[in-house]
Design an enzyme around this catalytic site. Structure first.
Site, PDB file in Angstrom:
ATOM      1  N   SER A 149      38.440  63.834 -80.939  1.00 12.79           N
ATOM      2  CA  SER A 149      38.141  62.865 -82.401  1.00 12.79           C
ATOM      3  C   SER A 149      39.233  64.197 -82.994  1.00 12.79           C
ATOM      4  O   SER A 149      38.622  65.658 -82.769  1.00 12.79           O
ATOM      5  CB  SER A 149      37.426  63.107 -82.700  1.00 12.79           C
ATOM      6  OG  SER A 149      37.866  62.374 -84.310  1.00 12.79           O
ATOM      7  N   TYR A 162      29.793  64.044 -87.101  1.00 10.55           N
ATOM      8  CA  TYR A 162      30.297  64.043 -86.511  1.00 10.55           C
ATOM      9  C   TYR A 162      31.282  65.096 -85.203  1.00 10.55           C
ATOM     10  O   TYR A 162      31.551  65.116 -84.271  1.00 10.55           O
ATOM     11  CB  TYR A 162      31.145  62.522 -86.867  1.00 10.55           C
ATOM     12  CG  TYR A 162      31.826  61.698 -85.689  1.00 10.55           C
ATOM     13  CD1 TYR A 162      31.687  60.988 -84.690  1.00 10.55           C
ATOM     14  CD2 TYR A 162      33.700  62.054 -86.265  1.00 10.55           C
ATOM     15  CE1 TYR A 162      32.556  60.099 -84.129  1.00 10.55           C
ATOM     16  CE2 TYR A 162      34.332  61.741 -85.075  1.00 10.55           C
ATOM     17  CZ  TYR A 162      33.932  61.034 -84.113  1.00 10.55           C
ATOM     18  OH  TYR A 162      34.912  60.063 -83.894  1.00 10.55           O
ATOM     19  N   LYS A 166      32.094  66.343 -81.969  1.00  5.81           N
ATOM     20  CA  LYS A 166      33.414  66.262 -81.266  1.00  5.81           C
ATOM     21  C   LYS A 166      34.192  68.268 -80.787  1.00  5.81           C
ATOM     22  O   LYS A 166      34.587  67.608 -78.982  1.00  5.81           O
ATOM     23  CB  LYS A 166      34.367  65.614 -81.949  1.00  5.81           C
ATOM     24  CG  LYS A 166      33.805  63.864 -82.286  1.00  5.81           C
ATOM     25  CD  LYS A 166      33.613  63.230 -80.894  1.00  5.81           C
ATOM     26  CE  LYS A 166      33.568  61.755 -81.461  1.00  5.81           C
ATOM     27  NZ  LYS A 166      33.038  61.143 -79.896  1.00  5.81           N
TER      28      LYS A 166
END
Length: 257
Positions: A149, A162, A166
């Site tokens: 991401s 998150y 990533k």
């Protein structure tokens, strides 16, 4: 060079694909099947799985396998993946796409929530690769694509677990690329930009967020699932056989580093 497009560039290949029926997954699943692959789709959203089944042409229906695995149950997952590898004869391609995407202040995440996000976003993908690697080594060929991401580059708040997950996938991409290259296996990552999927529902002002995205992109349109699908088709083809350990930003020119 191998032609892309409708050619059966992945004929005879088996793809293990997590999150295969989601916002960015469905289009890629369909293109992989069109390219001749058998897609083993791991997804736990019944409505999206049904949408994927209906979207596959009847003539190609036998090349879609769907499994509803709980990717957060990392105790049970390895045995399920090993059984699936035995059933299919192994995996030639692994696409690690499934992810949790909650948004809140760092201190508002419980430790168990943090751990669950890492189990789904990182550990389950590690287990997919472990299940696929023996067959890839035996055949001397494999493709692993990790979906990272652009949030990893900074600039976004309230996504700490998150972003951590990533970042781990970017690190694993490089480590696996170095270790697996001698077996004919390439490993790359794709960092999508801001795509209009269900993940955007966390934003309270959709119109304002859309303006924010376009203000930061160079290409003045929103991305669509086909942008990711085309990049995955390239990375899994022979055209990308000399590309490994890379992170490709598919973001309309948002991040330029």
């Amino acid at each position: 060079m191998t032609p892309l497009g409708n050619a059966r560039t992945l004929a005879g290949k088996t793809v293990l694909y997590t999150g295969a029926a989601g916002g960015l997954g469905l289009a890629t699943s369909l293109q992989l099947i069109e390219a001749g692959a058998r897609v083993v789709a791991i997804d736990n959203d019944p409505a999206k799985c049904e949408e994927l089944r209906k979207a596959v042409p009847q003539a190609d229906a036998a090349r879609l396998m769907q499994r509803d695995f709980d990717l957060s149950d990392t105790d049970a997952l390895p045995a399920k993946l090993e059984a699936l590898a035995a059933e299919t004869g192994g995996f030639d391609v692994v696409i690690n796409n499934a992810a949790m995407y909650p948004a809140r202040a760092f201190e508002d995440y419980s430790i168990e929530e943090y751990r669950k996000i890492q189990r789904v976003n990182v550990e389950s993908h590690l287990m997919c690769v472990r299940a696929a690697l023996p067959g890839m080594k035996e055949r001397g060929w494999g493709r692993i694509v990790n979906i990272a991401s652009i949030t990893f580059y900074g600039g976004w708040q309230h996504l700490a677990p998150y972003v951590q997950s990533k970042g781990a996938l970017v690190g694993l991409t490089r480590a696996w690329a170095r270790e697996f290259g001698k077996y004919g296996v390439t490993v790359n990552a794709i960092s999508p930009g801001a795509f209009p999927t269900d993940a955007e529902k966390i934003h309270a002002d959709p119109e304002g967020y859309n303006r924010y995205v376009l203000e930061n992109q160079s290409v003045q349109r929103r991305g669509h699932a086909g942008d990711i699908a085309g990049t995955i088709l390239f990375l899994t083809s022979e055209n990308a056989s000399f590309i490994t350990g890379q992170t490709i930003n598919v973001d309309g020119g948002w991040v330029m580093q």
